[in-house]
Design an enzyme around this catalytic site. Structure first.
Site, PDB file in Angstrom:
ATOM      1  N   LYS A 170      82.061  19.438   9.517  1.00 16.04           N
ATOM      2  CA  LYS A 170      81.131  20.411   8.959  1.00 16.04           C
ATOM      3  C   LYS A 170      80.975  20.189   7.454  1.00 16.04           C
ATOM      4  CE  LYS A 170      80.741  25.503   8.858  1.00 16.04           C
ATOM      5  NZ  LYS A 170      81.416  26.732   9.316  1.00 16.04           N
ATOM      6  N   SER A 245      78.229  29.237  11.750  1.00 14.54           N
ATOM      7  CA  SER A 245      77.729  28.303  10.758  1.00 14.54           C
ATOM      8  C   SER A 245      78.032  26.833  11.055  1.00 14.54           C
ATOM      9  CB  SER A 245      78.324  28.676   9.393  1.00 14.54           C
ATOM     10  OG  SER A 245      79.748  28.679   9.435  1.00 14.54           O
ATOM     11  N   SER A 269      81.924  31.407  13.678  1.00 18.61           N
ATOM     12  CA  SER A 269      81.209  30.221  13.201  1.00 18.61           C
ATOM     13  C   SER A 269      81.499  28.933  13.961  1.00 18.61           C
ATOM     14  CB  SER A 269      81.510  29.993  11.717  1.00 18.61           C
ATOM     15  OG  SER A 269      81.118  31.096  10.954  1.00 18.61           O
TER      16      SER A 269
END
Length: 610
Positions: A170, A245, A269
């Site tokens: 990420k 996210s 997330s």
């Protein structure tokens, strides 16, 4: 000279208005001349300051946009170079069709080299990101690392357990020399000076980080778009969100562009993207995995802590990597002594005792769609078929949890976040949140009865945003004390039912349309609950939305609530979208969660075979 001239002109102009305007003349009657002079000078400064402030902000925005353009140009050139290099390189697309255990076996026995596997995944990731926009940057050094692993294996025969396995990370996971922007332009050109501990640990096991993936602006959204990298799309339906996210990771993995991913989770997330994209993940308890080297936008927050998580296309890979990271305190040895020294518990993972598992179809706060409820029933039936006991379980007072969760998370009135965004272009998904943050608490209270007429489910998030109930340290301590008391209440209920695990929804509906994300925050009650409690949670995809689910949606999902109506609207047309559930365990019992995931995964796959 010019400044003096401007000040003189402004002063004289305002003085003329004050002394010659008949309306102002009436107002100034009775004021001392010195008072009038002070007012004149003060007004003059305001008149000068405001245009200068506006011009300064505009200049800052222009500079940030220029910085974004320069960054994207560099990234584009690196991508073009990688594409050119791949044209003449050896690739083996067979490796893309293997699951991770088979791929690792072939890397261990020499059937594949690290370099050809890496190049195959690089080529696949390029193809996928051109369609779904999930990769932000490719790691230029990855090829050199692959060559070094091949050379070391040829020379000494030494191979780590994850030898040659590519993995993606990420955006906010640190890699030396690469930005962690979290979608905020002021963080461009601030490359990490060290690898995140999770990256170090995986590299020592033989894995190769090869790209970074997209996130929503600030990471505080379950969508996946920002002004730097743009919008990431769901690989099952481009109109729908991949979640956030960790949306870029989930999209890339689900589409076959990465075998393994590292993300972070503060309110769902890691879990929501996995659920929306139909893959597997785990969110551990705090301090079981390392957050060292991970960029945060909630600096110094207490009470709610983000944790790293693992994403993959099967539960076996999630379990294997978790085991390797926890065995022999491997993560602690990789530079994070703050982690709790809890080694991998093999017996808890492989045990064969009958489990007692709670289940719920909705949390008593936000109703779930027919497809989500059906997924819970499929999982319940599969677990019962495996010999386990299933008992009804409903989490208590979830509306309180959601309100307290958001209040604690924004207890600084979101000052750090707002400062980071001060001159940035704001992503449309984030604008409603920033608007709610700006409303004073008194005004929120006054408007609450009116809002309740349209949606009672908006109230907890509406009142919680901005931490307006928490303005001093003693108020934060009081809120955290209440949070701890709730955890005791929850654990008492859990123990009364003698549960080992619990299964429940991950969200109220399948992946919503990207344009609807900003308005569906109350449905985060399903994931934020377990960040609030700090319980480990795994995600298991169960089935896909069917035409029958869609038919029942029209008949059964009818609520006098604006947010529920939006859930119904956004679920229409979701046929074929993944339906996933959460598998929840007690703190520091990740092995038990992984066991539940394995049992569920195995049983459902056996039932789906002809």
């Amino acid at each position: 000279m010019l400044l003096n001239y401007l000040l003189t002109v402004v002063y004289d102009g305002i003085k003329y208005v004050i002394y010659n305007n008949p309306y102002v003349r009436i107002i100034r009657l009775g004021f001392h001349p010195m008072t009038i002079s002070v007012l004149t000078i003060s007004t003059g400064f305001v008149v000068i300051y405001m245009p200068f402030r506006a011009l300064s902000n505009r200049r800052q925005k222009m500079l940030l946009r220029k910085k974004i353009k320069e960054k994207l140009n560099r990234v584009c050139k690196n991508k073009e170079k990688l594409e050119q290099d791949l044209v003449s390189s050896k690739q083996n697309h067979l490796c893309l069709q293997l699951d991770v255990s088979e791929l690792l076996q072939k890397l261990q026995n020499g059937s594949f080299t690290c370099l050809e596997v890496l190049r195959s995944y690089q080529a696949k990731a390029l193809e996928i990101t051109s369609e779904y926009n999930c990769v932000t940057e490719f790691i230029l050094e990855a090829e050199e690392w692959a060559k070094e692993l091949d050379a070391e294996a040829a020379h000494s025969g030494k191979k780590g357990p994850l030898h040659g396995l590519p993995f993606s990370v990420k955006d906010n996971v640190g890699l030396i020399g690469y930005d962690s922007t979290v979608g905020i332009s002021q963080f461009i050109n601030q490359p990490a000076i060290e690898d995140a501990a999770m990256v170090i640990a995986l590299k020592k096991l033989g894995a190769i980080p090869f790209c970074k993936t997209n996130v929503p602006q600030t990471n505080m959204s379950f969508g996946c778009s920002n002004p730097i990298w743009g919008l990431t799309k769901n690989p099952w339906d481009k109109e729908r969100t991949p979640g956030g996210s960790t949306g870029g990771e989930a999209c890339l993995i689900a589409a076959g562009g990465s075998p393994l991913g590292i993300g972070t989770d503060i309110g769902g997330s890691v879990r929501l993207p996995a659920a929306f994209c139909g893959i597997y993940s785990i969110k551990p308890t705090t301090f079981r995995f390392s957050s060292k080297g991970v960029k945060k936008v909630t600096i110094g927050n207490v009470g709610i802590t983000p944790v790293p998580g693992i994403l993959a296309r099967d539960s076996h890979t999630v379990a294997t990597v978790t085991k390797l990271l926890l065995e022999n305190n491997h993560l602690q040895m990789c530079g994070d002594p703050d982690l709790l020294p809890i080694p991998w518990n093999e017996q808890a993972f492989i045990g064969n005792k009958k489990l007692r598992i709670g289940y719920y179809e909705d949390d008593g706060f936000f109703p779930t769609t027919p497809g989500i409820r059906r997924a819970i029933q499929i999982a319940k039936t599969a677990l019962e078929a495996s010999g386990h006991d299933l008992v009804p379980f409903v989490p208590p007072r979830v509306d309180y949890v959601l309100n307290s969760f958001i209040s604690i998370l924004t207890a600084d009135q979101s000052r750090y976040l707002l400062q980071a965004l001060s001159n940035d272009d704001i992503d449309p998904v984030l604008k409603p949140t920033l608007f709610l943050l700006s409303i004073p608490n008194v005004m929120k209270r006054l408007l609450q009865p009116l809002l309740s007429l349209f949606s009672t489910r908006l109230i907890p998030t509406y009142l919680g945003l901005g931490g307006n109930r928490i303005r001093e340290s003693h108020q934060l301590w009081k809120e955290i004390t209440k949070k701890n008391l709730y955890k005791e209440e929850f654990l008492s209920y859990w123990r009364t039912l003698e549960l080992d695990l619990c299964i429940g929804p991950c969200f109220a509906c399948p992946a919503p349309r990207s344009k609807d994300v900003a308005k569906l925050s109350p449905a985060l009650s399903y994931t934020s609950l377990y960040n609030f409690l700090d319980f480990p949670v795994g995600i298991v995809p169960i089935d896909r939305e069917t035409m029958e689910d869609q038919s029942k949606l029209n008949v059964e999902y009818n609520y006098f609530d604006l947010v529920c109506n939006l859930v119904k609207a956004t679920t229409k047309g979701a046929t074929g979208m993944p339906l996933a559930i959460q598998v929840v365990g007690l703190p520091y019992q990740e092995e038990m969660v992984l066991r539940g995931m394995k049992v569920l995964d195995t049983t459902i796959h056996q039932q789906s075979r002809p």
